[in-house]
Design an enzyme around this catalytic site. Sequence first.
Site, PDB file in Angstrom:
ATOM      1  N   THR A  90      -9.008  17.539   4.895  1.00 11.65           N
ATOM      2  CA  THR A  90      -9.177  15.826   4.361  1.00 11.65           C
ATOM      3  C   THR A  90      -9.151  15.215   5.838  1.00 11.65           C
ATOM      4  OG1 THR A  90      -8.911  15.390   2.209  1.00 11.65           O
ATOM      5  CG2 THR A  90      -8.456  13.570   3.434  1.00 11.65           C
ATOM      6  N   TYR A 143       0.172  17.494   6.104  1.00  5.33           N
ATOM      7  CA  TYR A 143      -0.014  15.624   6.030  1.00  5.33           C
ATOM      8  C   TYR A 143       0.405  15.488   7.996  1.00  5.33           C
ATOM      9  CZ  TYR A 143       0.638  10.283   5.217  1.00  5.33           C
ATOM     10  OH  TYR A 143       0.533   9.689   5.655  1.00  5.33           O
TER      11      TYR A 143
HETATM   12  P1  NAD Z   1      -3.306   6.284  -1.295  1.00  2.09           P
HETATM   13  O1  NAD Z   1      -2.983   8.075  -2.300  1.00  2.09           O
HETATM   14  O2  NAD Z   1      -2.474   5.843  -2.829  1.00  2.09           O
HETATM   15  O3  NAD Z   1      -4.969   6.154  -1.143  1.00  2.09           O
HETATM   16  C1  NAD Z   1      -5.608   7.235  -0.863  1.00  2.09           C
HETATM   17  C2  NAD Z   1      -6.886   7.242  -0.991  1.00  2.09           C
HETATM   18  O4  NAD Z   1      -7.672   8.207  -0.625  1.00  2.09           O
HETATM   19  C3  NAD Z   1      -6.722   7.551  -2.625  1.00  2.09           C
HETATM   20  O5  NAD Z   1      -7.610   6.906  -3.065  1.00  2.09           O
HETATM   21  C4  NAD Z   1      -7.709   9.211  -2.826  1.00  2.09           C
HETATM   22  O6  NAD Z   1      -7.729   9.294  -3.395  1.00  2.09           O
HETATM   23  C5  NAD Z   1      -8.346   8.644  -1.695  1.00  2.09           C
HETATM   24  N1  NAD Z   1      -9.019  10.279  -1.054  1.00  2.09           N
HETATM   25  C6  NAD Z   1      -7.634  11.395  -0.678  1.00  2.09           C
HETATM   26  N2  NAD Z   1      -8.828  12.020  -0.318  1.00  2.09           N
HETATM   27  C7  NAD Z   1      -9.770  11.959   0.328  1.00  2.09           C
HETATM   28  C8  NAD Z   1     -11.621  12.608   0.442  1.00  2.09           C
HETATM   29  N3  NAD Z   1     -11.276  14.463   0.552  1.00  2.09           N
HETATM   30  N4  NAD Z   1     -12.204  11.907  -0.452  1.00  2.09           N
HETATM   31  C9  NAD Z   1     -12.391  10.733  -0.392  1.00  2.09           C
HETATM   32  N5  NAD Z   1     -10.806  10.490  -1.041  1.00  2.09           N
HETATM   33  C10 NAD Z   1     -10.450  10.510  -1.367  1.00  2.09           C
HETATM   34  O7  NAD Z   1      -2.095   6.574  -0.734  1.00  2.09           O
HETATM   35  P2  NAD Z   1      -2.250   5.271   0.720  1.00  2.09           P
HETATM   36  O8  NAD Z   1      -0.783   4.395   0.504  1.00  2.09           O
HETATM   37  O9  NAD Z   1      -2.909   3.848   0.140  1.00  2.09           O
HETATM   38  O10 NAD Z   1      -2.790   5.178   1.915  1.00  2.09           O
HETATM   39  C11 NAD Z   1      -3.681   4.924   2.185  1.00  2.09           C
HETATM   40  C12 NAD Z   1      -3.531   5.347   3.983  1.00  2.09           C
HETATM   41  O11 NAD Z   1      -2.485   4.976   4.841  1.00  2.09           O
HETATM   42  C13 NAD Z   1      -3.702   6.869   4.059  1.00  2.09           C
HETATM   43  O12 NAD Z   1      -4.301   7.427   5.055  1.00  2.09           O
HETATM   44  C14 NAD Z   1      -2.303   7.531   4.012  1.00  2.09           C
HETATM   45  O13 NAD Z   1      -2.313   8.660   5.983  1.00  2.09           O
HETATM   46  C15 NAD Z   1      -2.091   6.071   5.047  1.00  2.09           C
HETATM   47  N6  NAD Z   1      -0.466   5.617   5.386  1.00  2.09           N
HETATM   48  C16 NAD Z   1       0.239   4.794   3.999  1.00  2.09           C
HETATM   49  C17 NAD Z   1       1.119   5.153   4.095  1.00  2.09           C
HETATM   50  C18 NAD Z   1       2.260   4.359   3.293  1.00  2.09           C
HETATM   51  O14 NAD Z   1       3.438   3.922   3.075  1.00  2.09           O
HETATM   52  N7  NAD Z   1       1.485   3.647   1.933  1.00  2.09           N
HETATM   53  C19 NAD Z   1       2.237   4.928   5.306  1.00  2.09           C
HETATM   54  C20 NAD Z   1       1.199   5.622   6.167  1.00  2.09           C
HETATM   55  C21 NAD Z   1      -0.236   6.039   6.587  1.00  2.09           C
END
Ligand code: NAD
Length: 313
Positions: A90, A143
């Site tokens: 991904t 990751y």
């Molecule tokens: P989350 O898991 O709720 O959201 C990720 C979304 O991506 C989900 O809806 C999932 O279904 C979708 N997804 C995953 N693989 C996919 C694919 N191959 N094709 C299409 N969709 C796909 O997580 P989040 O907390 O909302 O994180 C969102 C982004 O922010 C991520 O990239 C994460 O790495 C980054 N991030 C989040 C945090 C945090 O604390 N929330 C911290 C650092 C980075």
Amino acid sequence: MRTLVTGGAGFLGSHLCERLLREGHEVICLDNFFSGKRENVAHLREHPRFELIRHDIVEPILLEVDRIFHLACPASPVHYQYNPVKTIKTSVMGTINMLGLAKRVKARILLSSTSEVYGDPEEHPQRETYWGHVNPIGVRSCYDEGKRVAECLMMDYHRQNNVEIRIVRIFNTYGPRMAINDGRVVSNFCVAALRNQPIPIYGDGAQTRSFAYVDDTIDGLVRMMEAEDFIGPVNIGNPDEFTIAELAELTLELTGSKSTLAYHPAPPDDPVRRRPDITLARTRLGWEPKTALRDGLARTIAHFRQELGIPAS
Ligand code: NAD
Ligand code: UDP
């Protein structure tokens, strides 16, 4: 603006879709529903400027857009370690596909990278200039290294193909709409406390994290997308640092729970300390977090009370 949000049905993505619709964007939300769900954007489905597409970004897709917020990637260790090969696909193939799209239609693309690129940091607090301390062969590397490659791809498409990029390194963000089974610390603690079940502390609880409320993080992403002459990477996070034990105590206080603390072994490669230096975000974006942990946590607890059907005590 026609704006694509990959991972738009996830925790951060759904808040971002809401914010962009409020600002008048036409929003295409793309998700494979691995860790996100339709319910997160169900209230947006009837909006005339909103479109939901089920698609896996490991496969290419043809769309016409002006902006791409590229968030698709499971973010909780529980979810990203469930199928680690898929996680890195991904980040690598998915990011190549999104960069290819950005290049073809000349869209600006923002990557939601992570504080995990710093690994178990030897510099504290972490500045964007720090190269990190990541185990390349550990259980978190699908990751961490995935995001490091994604950042590399962003920079190379920028240097080689003049793609307009923005890189944001997000630090631990929490808030309403985290899934009950998300597996990250804030949701686990809130759910356990509200159910009066033991609060699971991994390790001795002395490890630290710096927690940002979702609205603050989303505001940082939006500001970064519209910043001129600044591609990042930029840290977006709250510099107030707490131990995990302090987070547990605060959760108990705000829920009025009778839960006890249950100590479990620390997971491998669990970072010991984490706190962003946000000087760059302050100076280049005029951004800083506005929500204290106590206030944001109270709102998050209210969300979980509703989700779990537990009345306020
Ligand atoms: P989350 O898991 O709720 O959201 C990720 C979304 O991506 C989900 O809806 C999932 O279904 C979708 N997804 C995953 N693989 C996919 C694919 N191959 N094709 C299409 N969709 C796909 O997580 P989040 O907390 O909302 O994180 C969102 C982004 O922010 C991520 O990239 C994460 O790495 C980054 N991030 C989040 C945090 C945090 O604390 N929330 C911290 C650092 C980075
Ligand atoms: N953690 C914990 N109990 C839990 C979930 C996580 O003590 O139920 C700890 C985890 O070991 C880590 C910190 O809380 O030290 C933050 O974990 P999370 O998975 O939320 O995010 P990340 O480690 O990716 O920052």
